[in-house]
Design an enzyme around this catalytic site. Structure first.
Site, mmCIF file in Angstrom:
data_model
loop_
_atom_site.group_PDB
_atom_site.id
_atom_site.type_symbol
_atom_site.label_atom_id
_atom_site.label_comp_id
_atom_site.label_asym_id
_atom_site.label_seq_id
_atom_site.Cartn_x
_atom_site.Cartn_y
_atom_site.Cartn_z
ATOM 1 C CB CYS A 99 -129.457 -28.577 25.671
ATOM 2 S SG CYS A 99 -129.454 -28.970 23.927
ATOM 3 C CB THR B 150 -110.468 -32.545 17.236
ATOM 4 O OG1 THR B 150 -111.554 -31.686 16.858
ATOM 5 C CG2 THR B 150 -109.169 -31.827 16.880
ATOM 6 C CD GLN C 249 -113.112 -28.848 19.082
ATOM 7 O OE1 GLN C 249 -112.864 -29.939 18.564
ATOM 8 N NE2 GLN C 249 -114.114 -28.682 19.916
ATOM 9 C CB SER D 191 -118.535 -33.245 27.484
ATOM 10 O OG SER D 191 -117.259 -33.154 28.100
ATOM 11 C CD1 TRP E 49 -110.356 -25.325 21.637
ATOM 12 C CD2 TRP E 49 -112.292 -26.136 22.427
ATOM 13 N NE1 TRP E 49 -111.384 -24.720 20.946
ATOM 14 C CE2 TRP E 49 -112.587 -25.192 21.411
ATOM 15 C CE3 TRP E 49 -113.356 -26.788 23.064
ATOM 16 C CZ2 TRP E 49 -113.891 -24.881 21.023
ATOM 17 C CZ3 TRP E 49 -114.655 -26.477 22.669
ATOM 18 C CH2 TRP E 49 -114.900 -25.533 21.674
ATOM 19 N N GLY E 50 -108.682 -30.368 23.975
ATOM 20 C CA GLY E 50 -107.598 -31.116 24.628
ATOM 21 C C GLY E 50 -107.596 -31.060 26.142
ATOM 22 C CG LEU F 43 -106.333 -41.663 27.226
ATOM 23 C CD1 LEU F 43 -107.396 -42.720 27.529
ATOM 24 C CD2 LEU F 43 -106.436 -40.521 28.257
ATOM 25 C CG LEU F 44 -107.647 -43.053 20.663
ATOM 26 C CD1 LEU F 44 -106.796 -42.117 19.817
ATOM 27 C CD2 LEU F 44 -108.116 -44.251 19.831
HETATM 28 C C1 LIG Z 1 -118.825 -32.014 22.041
HETATM 29 S S1 LIG Z 1 -117.157 -32.074 21.488
HETATM 30 C C2 LIG Z 1 -116.420 -32.872 22.901
HETATM 31 C C3 LIG Z 1 -114.975 -32.519 23.032
HETATM 32 C C4 LIG Z 1 -114.261 -33.105 24.241
HETATM 33 N N1 LIG Z 1 -114.301 -34.540 24.255
HETATM 34 C C5 LIG Z 1 -114.800 -32.529 25.515
HETATM 35 O O1 LIG Z 1 -115.416 -33.253 26.296
HETATM 36 O O2 LIG Z 1 -114.603 -31.329 25.734
HETATM 37 C C6 LIG Z 1 -117.134 -33.349 20.210
HETATM 38 C C7 LIG Z 1 -115.775 -33.630 19.623
HETATM 39 O O3 LIG Z 1 -115.886 -34.753 18.739
HETATM 40 C C8 LIG Z 1 -115.105 -34.503 17.603
HETATM 41 N N2 LIG Z 1 -115.579 -35.344 16.498
HETATM 42 C C9 LIG Z 1 -116.828 -35.421 16.002
HETATM 43 N N3 LIG Z 1 -116.872 -36.293 14.968
HETATM 44 C C10 LIG Z 1 -115.619 -36.775 14.809
HETATM 45 C C11 LIG Z 1 -115.019 -37.706 13.920
HETATM 46 N N4 LIG Z 1 -115.734 -38.271 12.931
HETATM 47 N N5 LIG Z 1 -113.727 -38.007 14.069
HETATM 48 C C12 LIG Z 1 -112.985 -37.416 15.046
HETATM 49 N N6 LIG Z 1 -113.488 -36.509 15.915
HETATM 50 C C13 LIG Z 1 -114.794 -36.187 15.802
HETATM 51 C C14 LIG Z 1 -115.257 -33.007 17.363
HETATM 52 O O4 LIG Z 1 -114.243 -32.518 16.515
HETATM 53 C C15 LIG Z 1 -115.169 -32.500 18.806
HETATM 54 O O5 LIG Z 1 -113.817 -32.346 19.158
#
Ligand SMILES: C[S@@+](CC[C@H](N)C(=O)[O-])C[C@H]1O[C@@H](n2cnc3c(N)ncnc32)[C@H](O)[C@@H]1O
Length: 393
Positions: free
Chosen positions: A357, A188, A193, A128, A169-170, A162-163
């Site tokens: 992008c 996720t 991942q 991100s 990848w955590g 925290l949620l």
């Molecule tokens: C672009 S990645 C961002 C990952 C992380 N937050 C980061 O900043 O590196 C999007 C994340 O959203 C998760 N995701 C997308 N739709 C989801 C859903 N319906 N429920 C749970 N996780 C979801 C994906 O599995 C992925 O881990």
């Protein structure tokens, strides 16, 4: 066909060489920096009304090849599309998003190959927008600064829960546990991942503090058990139709007085009509199937209707352009290794998507907003400091 198109193409004076299937080369302007090799003569018809989607698809499908710096390739593709392409169309209809469709779409993108992502992401594999405090940082520094910026905005305190919705990848979960002493549940939808994420949690000895699970956000219990909720780069997958549900989930998972941070990409236009002459269509078709970008006011409205109060909003549009430049350059510098890790078709998709992008953020086609909200106590009070000064100490 090509002969009738040439005057219009030459009129644009682009630094572009067309390499034809019969060996002939045609320069459309002086000192070409990009060569577009036409493998399939039928593509010529598309050049009469080009779009970034048509050109990108032809490249992905091997009907044309590209040679030259990718940012220049995208710029020339955009100029061609703007000059000769059709006008932008109406906003696409919202898609329906059920759990099975979303799980498949997420797997398509994120289960591609951990090694491939490792090749061009930062060391914590944060997928991100980074945060460039001065603009001179490298990618690792910018991602660490982003994680810290998020944790500070969330005013994390030791022992809090925290949620992390869409934890990738955590990286954020481990950072928040290590640096701020919180307990984290990260979810996720990507099995790859989850596997690597859990390995990294174990390698840091954080199993007692960080739990990562394969779970859809719709399956989280709405019992207000978390002090803080964060969602980074995830709500782009939710879809307009499910935004109210998504925001209610966030709102009902946080305790009164708690904070929610939604960090994600937002669209340029309030009605969601396309920008970028086919760029969005390309992304939907090849990169993020079923992805949808709402405007800031739409996600803002849904957050407000969910019972949360928006307290701070920050745009990081140019930070994302810079982050994507880093990702794109790192991938371009490692193409041979990338070819060993993913099929050529996927490599072509990711190359165009990262460079495209970066261009899109730079040209204000899309934006990135961090929206901080609180769930006020029943009497309307909240637990935030009087100013933002604490973020920058
Ligand atoms: C672009 S990645 C961002 C990952 C992380 N937050 C980061 O900043 O590196 C999007 C994340 O959203 C998760 N995701 C997308 N739709 C989801 C859903 N319906 N429920 C749970 N996780 C979801 C994906 O599995 C992925 O881990």
């Amino acid at each position: 066909m090509l002969a009738s198109l040439l005057p219009a193409l030459r009129g644009l004076s682009l630094p572009l060489r067309l390499q034809l299937w019969d060996g002939k080369a045609i320069d459309l302007g002086p000192a070409p920096s990009v060569t577009l090799a036409i493998n399939d003569p039928e593509i010529v018809a598309d050049l009469a009304h080009p779009s970034l989607d048509l050109l990108g698809a032809a490249y992905v499908e091997g009907r044309l090849d590209l040679d030259g710096p990718l940012d220049e390739v995208i710029r020339i593709g955009d100029e061609l599309s703007r000059a000769l392409g059709k006008d932008e169309t109406a906003a696409p209809l919202p898609e329906s998003h059920d759990k099975a469709t979303d799980a498949e779409a997420i797997s398509y993108h994120y289960d591609l190959s951990n090694d491939f992502y490792q090749l061009w992401l930062d060391r914590d594999m944060v997928y991100s927008c980074g945060y460039f405090e001065t603009g001179t940082e490298d990618l690792d520094q910018a991602q660490q600064a982003k994680l810290r910026h998020l944790c500070r905005k969330l005013r994390l305190k030791p022992g809090e829960r925290l949620l992390d919705v869409g934890c990738g990848w955590g990286g954020l979960a481990r950072f928040a546990a290590r640096e701020f002493g919180v307990e984290v549940l990260g979810i996720t939808l990507s099995r790859e991942q989850l596997k690597l994420g859990r390995e990294r949690v174990a390698a840091e000895g954080l199993e007692g503090q960080v739990q990562l699970e394969l779970m859809d956000y719709r399956d989280l219990p709405r019992d207000g058990q978390f002090d803080k909720v964060v969602s980074v780069g995830m709500f782009e997958h939710v879809g307009q139709a499910n935004l109210p549900l998504y925001c209610r989930q966030l709102s009902e998972m946080v305790r009164p007085g708690g904070l929610v941070m939604n960090h994600g990409i937002t669209s340029r236009h309030i009605d969601g009509r396309p920008v970028g002459h086919g760029a969005g269509e390309f992304i939907g078709r090849y990169v993020f199937p079923h992805g949808e970008l709402p405007h800031l006011v739409k996600i803002g409205a849904c957050i407000s209707e969910s019972g949360l109060e928006i307290v701070d909003v920050e745009s990081l549009r140019l930070h994302y352009a810079r982050t994507l430049d880093f990702w794109s350059r790192r991938l371009e510098a490692n193409l041979d290794e990338a070819r060993r890790l993913v099929p050529e078709r996927a490599l072509r998709i990711w190359r165009v998507y990262l460079a495209g992008c970066a261009y899109g953020f730079r040209h204000n086609w899309i934006n990135l907003h961090q929206i901080l909200a609180t769930k006020p106590h029943e009497d309307g009070s909240h637990e935030l400091p009087w100013s933002r000064a604490d973020l920058y100490r």
